[in-house]
Design a protein around this motif. Sequence first.
Motif, PDB file in Angstrom:
ATOM      1  N   THR A   3      88.525  66.367  69.765  1.00 28.32           N
ATOM      2  CA  THR A   3      88.902  65.189  70.513  1.00 28.32           C
ATOM      3  C   THR A   3      90.436  65.097  70.230  1.00 28.32           C
ATOM      4  O   THR A   3      90.665  65.210  68.844  1.00 28.32           O
ATOM      5  N   LEU A   4      91.215  64.804  71.388  1.00 29.55           N
ATOM      6  CA  LEU A   4      92.479  64.041  70.980  1.00 29.55           C
ATOM      7  C   LEU A   4      92.499  62.742  71.763  1.00 29.55           C
ATOM      8  O   LEU A   4      92.528  62.527  72.976  1.00 29.55           O
ATOM      9  N   LEU A  78      96.008  58.268  65.660  1.00 31.13           N
ATOM     10  CA  LEU A  78      95.860  59.193  66.837  1.00 31.13           C
ATOM     11  C   LEU A  78      94.708  60.263  66.159  1.00 31.13           C
ATOM     12  O   LEU A  78      94.982  60.640  64.969  1.00 31.13           O
ATOM     13  N   LEU A  79      93.565  60.259  66.637  1.00 31.64           N
ATOM     14  CA  LEU A  79      92.522  61.132  66.327  1.00 31.64           C
ATOM     15  C   LEU A  79      92.947  62.709  67.071  1.00 31.64           C
ATOM     16  O   LEU A  79      92.832  62.757  68.007  1.00 31.64           O
ATOM     17  N   GLN A  83      90.874  65.048  62.591  1.00 33.39           N
ATOM     18  CA  GLN A  83      91.749  64.318  61.736  1.00 33.39           C
ATOM     19  C   GLN A  83      92.608  63.133  62.134  1.00 33.39           C
ATOM     20  O   GLN A  83      93.279  63.110  63.383  1.00 33.39           O
ATOM     21  N   THR A  84      92.626  62.223  61.408  1.00 34.89           N
ATOM     22  CA  THR A  84      93.286  60.672  62.109  1.00 34.89           C
ATOM     23  C   THR A  84      94.679  60.746  61.319  1.00 34.89           C
ATOM     24  O   THR A  84      94.850  60.821  60.157  1.00 34.89           O
ATOM     25  N   HIS A  85      95.720  60.644  62.157  1.00 39.63           N
ATOM     26  CA  HIS A  85      97.029  60.301  61.870  1.00 39.63           C
ATOM     27  C   HIS A  85      97.705  59.048  62.142  1.00 39.63           C
ATOM     28  O   HIS A  85      97.413  58.413  63.322  1.00 39.63           O
ATOM     29  N   GLU A  86      98.466  58.412  61.252  1.00 37.90           N
ATOM     30  CA  GLU A  86      99.079  57.408  61.437  1.00 37.90           C
ATOM     31  C   GLU A  86     100.622  57.522  61.936  1.00 37.90           C
ATOM     32  O   GLU A  86     101.263  58.197  61.218  1.00 37.90           O
ATOM     33  N   ILE A 114     100.859  67.706  66.581  1.00 38.67           N
ATOM     34  CA  ILE A 114      99.667  66.928  66.160  1.00 38.67           C
ATOM     35  C   ILE A 114      98.713  66.448  67.377  1.00 38.67           C
ATOM     36  O   ILE A 114      97.806  65.879  67.605  1.00 38.67           O
ATOM     37  N   GLY A 115      99.729  66.473  68.553  1.00 38.51           N
ATOM     38  CA  GLY A 115      99.100  65.839  69.888  1.00 38.51           C
ATOM     39  C   GLY A 115      99.772  66.492  71.043  1.00 38.51           C
ATOM     40  O   GLY A 115     100.716  67.024  71.083  1.00 38.51           O
TER      41      GLY A 115
END
Length: 366
Positions: A3-4, A78-79, A83-86, A114-115
């Motif tokens: 998932t994104l 952002l998942l 991995q979740t990024h801030e 990352i996205g």
Amino acid sequence: MKTLALTQLTLSHFRSHKRVELDVSAQPIAIFGPNGAGKTNLLEAVSLLSPGRGLRRAGADDLTRRPEALGWKITAHLLSLGQTHEIETWAEAGGPRQLRIDGKSAPQTALGRIGRILWLVPSMDRLWIEGAEGRRRFLDRATLSFEPGHAEAVLTYEKAMRERNRLLKDMVRDPHWYTAIELQMAEAAIMIQANRRRAIAELTTAQEAAATAFPTATLALTSPDPIPDDLQTALADNRGRDMAAGRTLIGPHRADLEAVFADKGVEAKDCSTGEQKALLISLILANGRALAADFGAPPILLLDEVAAHLDANRRAALYDEICDLGAQAFMTGTGQELFAELGDRAQHIEVTETDGHSTLIRKVAT
């Protein structure tokens, strides 16, 4: 398929939104409300979580809420691939845009690693009938989604070309001033052309492999003058002609994206308004399918006023394709009825505006 998706979005003094805190799932998000309520501003905020100036190409000062003009800030979780990024991006009053990822300063190109975020906005409805610049930008956004380093190649080329154009306008004839600049342009051009061709190939394959309610576009990269393999030599040979024009007349900055409605054999510029919109949607969906395989997750989609020029059947088909793709899609429209075919497959948010202040209200599916 991983998932994104955004899970949290916070806006502070951004456009018409003084303060927004939004928690969402990976499902599509249907955003509705009257014109001017601030729906597109939400999509613009999300678009700034990708490299570049966002879907309106606005400067940092233009994004701040008026009349306070205190600066603005966007914070998001952002998942991405488990991995979740801030992500934090902001600009103080009069200052440049800044970015932090997971608490560390980062260049904008890092967002592309990352996205992936794609968008379709009403101004793009005229893509096929206006100038080549808009089509190049559309192609470069698609290219950037596959190759985050494409932006750096384009910036390198454009910076070198500006320096060369300045020399041409100043009527500088000494070849020593041009050699290094033209070499830099030629090296960047090789990457730009290769990246663009790859993007067109990816879009073509993704269109051909899909059973869809939207038409297939036959794509081609064209140019007023063929771009030679040895661009450095061609630039040197063309200095006289370029000097007379005051600008560089050959290179990837003159490229164009040609599209033909495949089933009819009609150029996109000669299609009806509805067909042109359908071709655009087809390319966005193809881009999404290709990225799902290339990146490992479907991209986030930003679809502003997407229901315009679509009948109920094609609208339902679009929503089915988004759900089948598994993409988190932020979609806007003037009324909730435009998203009726989505039902409870989407999160529904109403945006209202009072005295220049936008407010978000969650709604149940209708």
